[in-house]
Design a protein around this motif. Structure first.
Motif, short mmCIF file in Angstrom:
data_model
loop_
_atom_site.label_atom_id
_atom_site.label_comp_id
_atom_site.label_asym_id
_atom_site.label_seq_id
_atom_site.Cartn_x
_atom_site.Cartn_y
_atom_site.Cartn_z
N ALA A 1 41.31 35.89 35.34
CA ALA A 1 42.09 36.79 36.19
C ALA A 1 42.30 36.13 37.54
CB ALA A 1 41.37 38.12 36.36
N ALA A 2 43.49 36.30 38.09
CA ALA A 2 43.83 35.65 39.36
C ALA A 2 42.91 36.09 40.50
CB ALA A 2 45.29 35.94 39.72
N GLN A 3 42.55 37.36 40.53
CA GLN A 3 41.70 37.84 41.63
C GLN A 3 40.30 37.24 41.54
OE1 GLN A 3 41.84 42.06 40.42
NE2 GLN A 3 39.66 42.08 40.87
N CYS A 4 39.81 37.00 40.35
CA CYS A 4 38.49 36.39 40.17
C CYS A 4 38.51 34.93 40.66
CB CYS A 4 38.09 36.47 38.71
SG CYS A 4 36.36 36.09 38.41
N VAL A 5 39.58 34.21 40.35
CA VAL A 5 39.71 32.83 40.81
C VAL A 5 39.80 32.78 42.33
CG1 VAL A 5 41.19 30.78 40.76
CG2 VAL A 5 40.79 32.08 38.67
N GLN A 6 40.59 33.68 42.92
CA GLN A 6 40.73 33.70 44.38
C GLN A 6 39.41 34.02 45.07
OE1 GLN A 6 43.28 32.49 45.95
NE2 GLN A 6 44.30 32.17 43.98
#
Length: 79
Positions: free
Chosen positions: A44-49
């Protein structure tokens, strides 16, 4: 990135690859077969960020400096 636990089949494995100059790039290990220490991450993009913001890749992969994480971000965006 978010520190939540999941089964390994639901996570992405990432590893650090050295460029030979002491710099590292974090890449996605889709086959879970690349050598070296790996870290697990939700796709998920938010987890990477969150992982980038907290500098979690360096800590989890035990590398110094800020690694290049563009390959992981591109992989997540492509999903």
């Amino acid at each position: 990135g978010c520190r939540k636990r999941e089964l390994a089949v639901e996570l992405l494995r990432v590893v650090a690859v050295s460029d030979g100059n002491g710099e590292y790039a974090v890449i996605v290990d889709t086959g879970s077969s690349l050598p070296g220490r790996g870290a697990w991450l939700h796709p998920a993009a938010q987890c990477v960020q969150q992982a980038i913001r907290r500098r979690a890749f360096g800590k989890a992969l035990r590398i110094t400096g800020s690694p290049d994480t563009s390959a992981v971000v591109e992989h997540i965006e492509g999903l």
